[in-house]
Scaffold this motif. Structure first.
Motif, short mmCIF file in Angstrom:
data_model
loop_
_atom_site.label_atom_id
_atom_site.label_comp_id
_atom_site.label_asym_id
_atom_site.label_seq_id
_atom_site.Cartn_x
_atom_site.Cartn_y
_atom_site.Cartn_z
N LEU A 58 1.52 9.88 5.60
CA LEU A 58 0.67 10.02 4.42
C LEU A 58 1.53 9.78 3.18
O LEU A 58 2.60 10.37 3.04
N PHE A 59 1.06 8.91 2.30
CA PHE A 59 1.71 8.68 1.01
C PHE A 59 0.85 9.39 -0.02
O PHE A 59 -0.30 9.02 -0.25
N GLU A 60 1.40 10.42 -0.63
CA GLU A 60 0.65 11.25 -1.57
C GLU A 60 0.60 10.61 -2.96
O GLU A 60 1.50 9.85 -3.33
N ALA A 61 -0.43 10.96 -3.73
CA ALA A 61 -0.59 10.45 -5.09
C ALA A 61 0.63 10.80 -5.92
O ALA A 61 1.22 11.87 -5.76
N GLU A 62 1.02 9.88 -6.78
CA GLU A 62 2.14 10.00 -7.72
C GLU A 62 3.52 9.92 -7.06
O GLU A 62 4.53 10.07 -7.73
N LEU A 63 3.58 9.66 -5.78
CA LEU A 63 4.85 9.53 -5.07
C LEU A 63 5.55 8.24 -5.49
O LEU A 63 4.92 7.19 -5.63
N LEU A 64 6.85 8.33 -5.71
CA LEU A 64 7.68 7.16 -5.98
C LEU A 64 7.96 6.47 -4.66
O LEU A 64 8.41 7.11 -3.70
N VAL A 65 7.69 5.17 -4.59
CA VAL A 65 7.96 4.39 -3.38
C VAL A 65 8.62 3.07 -3.78
O VAL A 65 8.48 2.60 -4.91
N GLN A 66 9.33 2.50 -2.83
CA GLN A 66 9.90 1.17 -3.01
C GLN A 66 9.19 0.24 -2.04
O GLN A 66 9.11 0.54 -0.84
N LEU A 67 8.68 -0.88 -2.55
CA LEU A 67 8.00 -1.86 -1.71
C LEU A 67 8.98 -2.95 -1.30
O LEU A 67 9.69 -3.50 -2.13
N GLY A 68 8.99 -3.22 -0.02
CA GLY A 68 9.77 -4.32 0.53
C GLY A 68 8.94 -5.00 1.61
O GLY A 68 7.80 -4.61 1.87
N TYR A 69 9.50 -6.01 2.22
CA TYR A 69 8.80 -6.76 3.27
C TYR A 69 9.77 -7.09 4.39
O TYR A 69 10.98 -7.21 4.17
N ASP A 70 9.22 -7.29 5.58
CA ASP A 70 10.05 -7.82 6.66
C ASP A 70 9.88 -9.33 6.69
O ASP A 70 9.17 -9.91 5.85
N GLY A 71 10.54 -9.99 7.62
CA GLY A 71 10.51 -11.45 7.69
C GLY A 71 9.14 -12.02 7.98
O GLY A 71 8.88 -13.20 7.72
N GLU A 72 8.24 -11.20 8.51
CA GLU A 72 6.87 -11.63 8.79
C GLU A 72 5.94 -11.28 7.64
O GLU A 72 4.72 -11.32 7.79
N ALA A 73 6.50 -10.91 6.50
CA ALA A 73 5.75 -10.59 5.27
C ALA A 73 4.90 -9.34 5.41
O ALA A 73 3.91 -9.18 4.70
N ARG A 74 5.26 -8.47 6.34
CA ARG A 74 4.55 -7.20 6.45
C ARG A 74 5.12 -6.23 5.42
O ARG A 74 6.34 -6.07 5.33
N PRO A 75 4.26 -5.56 4.64
CA PRO A 75 4.75 -4.64 3.62
C PRO A 75 5.35 -3.37 4.24
O PRO A 75 4.82 -2.84 5.22
N ILE A 76 6.43 -2.93 3.64
CA ILE A 76 7.13 -1.71 4.06
C ILE A 76 7.30 -0.84 2.82
O ILE A 76 7.74 -1.33 1.78
#
Length: 151
Positions: free
Chosen positions: A90-108
């Protein structure tokens, strides 16, 4: 070439010639070497893709097959959501996250943690469904200019 996409991250929806298969993370650069083209990731550092110096020159019909992706970087969660249908994380509201991708362009999403030594960037993240991208908003973050990555 009639219309070129903006420089940025994309997922290939179709194979781009014989060099780049469908479903790959690419960086499109409209003034690269040897010309407007796509670049494949060669490595990752701090959860950000590093792209090769030489790209594959784009053919006019390829432009329409590039699906734009949000930029890698830091975001805040706008509303709570789970990573996937299995509801693993679960990603809670207002949480700081970093967006990245794998080689298949799947978001992480990576969740930085505040420690005694400052902000710690984790090496492992959670794959999220593409729908989760609509539930995060980019943060402005000061960034040092690097000649190799400046655009």
């Amino acid at each position: 070439m009639s219309h070129l996409p903006d420089c940025g991250l994309y997922r290939t929806r179709a194979a781009l010639g014989e060099q780049i298969p469908a479903g790959r993370l690419v960086y499109f650069h409209n003034h690269g070497d040897p010309g407007p083209g796509v670049y494949l990731p060669e490595a990752w550092a701090l959860n950000r893709a590093r792209f090769g110096e030489r790209g594959v020159t784009i053919q006019p019909e390829w432009a329409a097959s590039l699906e734009p992706l949000p930029a890698e970087g830091f975001y805040r969660v706008l509303e709570p959501f789970h990573c996937c249908a299995k509801r693993c994380r679960l990603f809670e509201a207002e949480l700081l996250v970093q967006l990245g991708y794998d080689g298949e362009a799947r978001p992480i999403l990576f969740v930085p943690e505040w420690t005694e030594r400052g902000l710690a960037i984790p090496e492992r993240g959670s794959l999220i469904d593409i729908d989760g991208l609509a539930k995060i908003a980019p943060l402005k973050l000061a960034q040092a200019a690097h000649p190799a990555t400046a655009h």
